[in-house]
Scaffold this active site. Structure first.
Site, PDB file in Angstrom:
ATOM      1  N   LYS A 171       0.880  -1.174   0.000  1.00  0.00           N
ATOM      2  CA  LYS A 171       0.000   0.000   0.000  1.00  0.00           C
ATOM      3  C   LYS A 171       0.917   1.223   0.000  1.00  0.00           C
ATOM      4  O   LYS A 171       1.207   1.823   1.039  1.00  0.00           O
ATOM      5  CB  LYS A 171      -0.914  -0.046   1.234  1.00  0.00           C
ATOM      6  CG  LYS A 171      -2.093   0.897   1.167  1.00  0.00           C
ATOM      7  CD  LYS A 171      -3.111   0.580   2.245  1.00  0.00           C
ATOM      8  CE  LYS A 171      -4.130   1.691   2.444  1.00  0.00           C
ATOM      9  NZ  LYS A 171      -5.009   1.945   1.296  1.00  0.00           N
TER      10      LYS A 171
HETATM   11  N1  PMP Z   1      -7.792  -1.932  -2.687  1.00  0.00           N
HETATM   12  C1  PMP Z   1      -7.245  -0.715  -2.619  1.00  0.00           C
HETATM   13  C2  PMP Z   1      -6.522  -0.194  -3.804  1.00  0.00           C
HETATM   14  C3  PMP Z   1      -7.356   0.052  -1.448  1.00  0.00           C
HETATM   15  O1  PMP Z   1      -6.810   1.264  -1.381  1.00  0.00           O
HETATM   16  C4  PMP Z   1      -8.074  -0.476  -0.349  1.00  0.00           C
HETATM   17  C5  PMP Z   1      -8.221   0.338   0.893  1.00  0.00           C
HETATM   18  N2  PMP Z   1      -7.138   0.144   1.767  1.00  0.00           N
HETATM   19  C6  PMP Z   1      -8.632  -1.757  -0.467  1.00  0.00           C
HETATM   20  C7  PMP Z   1      -8.470  -2.451  -1.652  1.00  0.00           C
HETATM   21  C8  PMP Z   1      -9.380  -2.369   0.670  1.00  0.00           C
HETATM   22  O2  PMP Z   1      -8.502  -2.729   1.701  1.00  0.00           O
HETATM   23  P1  PMP Z   1      -8.968  -2.765   3.213  1.00  0.00           P
HETATM   24  O3  PMP Z   1     -10.201  -3.566   3.286  1.00  0.00           O
HETATM   25  O4  PMP Z   1      -7.844  -3.386   3.954  1.00  0.00           O
HETATM   26  O5  PMP Z   1      -9.196  -1.345   3.622  1.00  0.00           O
END
Ligand code: PMP
Length: 309
Positions: free
Chosen positions: A160
């Protein structure tokens, strides 16, 4: 950001500092090259006080993101878990969106980041529903983006990293400009990947499908993981696989998952109604279990909630 946010403290390399003191120089590495790793974590108001959802797993993902880019966060996972709880207390919040961010700071402007200091901040925001209050019930209208997610071995989707979100911005802006709430990006092979900040699920003939964690150019979300666990608990079969685009057009239900988006139904894709054009029964059941768990109406048997006090 609102006025309440601006009065809050931000944790920076071991100290709580004032919001407006959390500044970096324009010549910092991160500003030019997107060299930062971050998390978005929700702290929910519960009958037993604020509780943070999947806290340790978020912090582990932060450390993984840094590791993929050869960066070492000079704290332990436990220490950052404690910081996240502490900042909610320091800022006196009942619920919050917590944003830890580790970034490459000011030193040299060459592409090599390793000489630049690696600084860690943890901030909180007072945040509501990401795709709107109504979206959780009514669903959102989305399109398939003309932008793809990154091809494997270009940008690592498991990290991320700030730089990845330049791609998300293209997906989101295109969707909004065309009048949709969100865009769904395909991967480089034309299979469904994810939204600009959400993972995606499709329900068809009673089975639930979602793109694979390690082969669909997605960020494997923690909300995705919870939706899968909840679905299995509710006796649904969940299939993680490559999914062709047109499955979206013949789906009975589609929904997004994400920390910000929570579990949001999709009611149309490319102007085609999904199912009957409103939240479907499978989505509703998973969504209900998710919110019941947060409201402590069902037992948190997975240990997903971490109470602040
Ligand atoms: N994909 C992307 C590109 C994101 O930015 C997020 C948000 N963090 C998610 C999926 C979902 O991840 P999470 O459920 O851990 O927030």
């Amino acid at each position: 950001m609102n006025q309440k946010d601006e009065k809050s403290k931000i944790w920076f390399n071991g100290d709580f500092i004032n919001w407006w003191d959390a500044k970096i120089h324009v010549m910092s590495h991160v500003v030019h090259y997107g060299s930062c790793f971050f998390e978005g974590i929700r702290c929910y108001k519960t009958p037993k006080g604020p509780a943070i959802l999947r806290l340790e797993d978020h912090i582990k993902r932060l450390f993984d993101s840094a590791r993929i880019y050869h960066a070492e966060i000079p704290y332990s996972i436990d220490e950052i878990v404690s910081v996240c709880k502490e900042i909610v207390k320091v800022n006196n919040m009942e619920s919050a969106y917590i944003r830890p961010i580790a970034l490459r700071g000011y030193n040299t402007l060459g592409v090599d980041p390793l000489k630049c200091p690696f600084d860690l901040y943890v901030a909180t925001l007072d945040w509501g529903r990401y795709l709107g209050e109504e979206a959780l019930e009514q669903g959102v209208d989305v399109c398939v983006s003309s932008w793809n997610r990154f091809r494997p071995n270009t940008l690592p989707s498991l990290a991320k990293a700030g730089g990845n979100y330049i791609n998300s911005q293209l997906i989101k802006m295109e969707a909004m400009r065309k009048g949709y709430s969100e865009g769904i990006a395909l991967d480089a092979n034309g299979y469904i990947s994810e939204g600009s900040g959400e993972n995606i699920f499709i329900v068809r003939n009673g089975k639930i499908y979602t793109p694979t964690a390690y082969g669909s150019s997605i960020l494997p979300g923690l909300t995705r993981d919870m939706a899968i666990e909840i679905a299995k608990l509710l006796d649904y079969e969940v299939v993680e696989t490559s999914i062709q685009r047109e499955v979206l057009y013949v789906a009975d239900e589609v929904f997004f998952t994400g920390t910000a988006a929570e579990i949001t139904p999709v009611r149309s894709v490319d102007n085609l109604k999904v199912g009957v054009g409103k939240r479907g029964p499978v989505t509703e059941k998973i969504q209900k279990y998710f919110f019941d768990l947060i409201d402590l109406k069902v037992e948190d048997k997975f240990g997903w909630l971490d109470f602040v006090k």
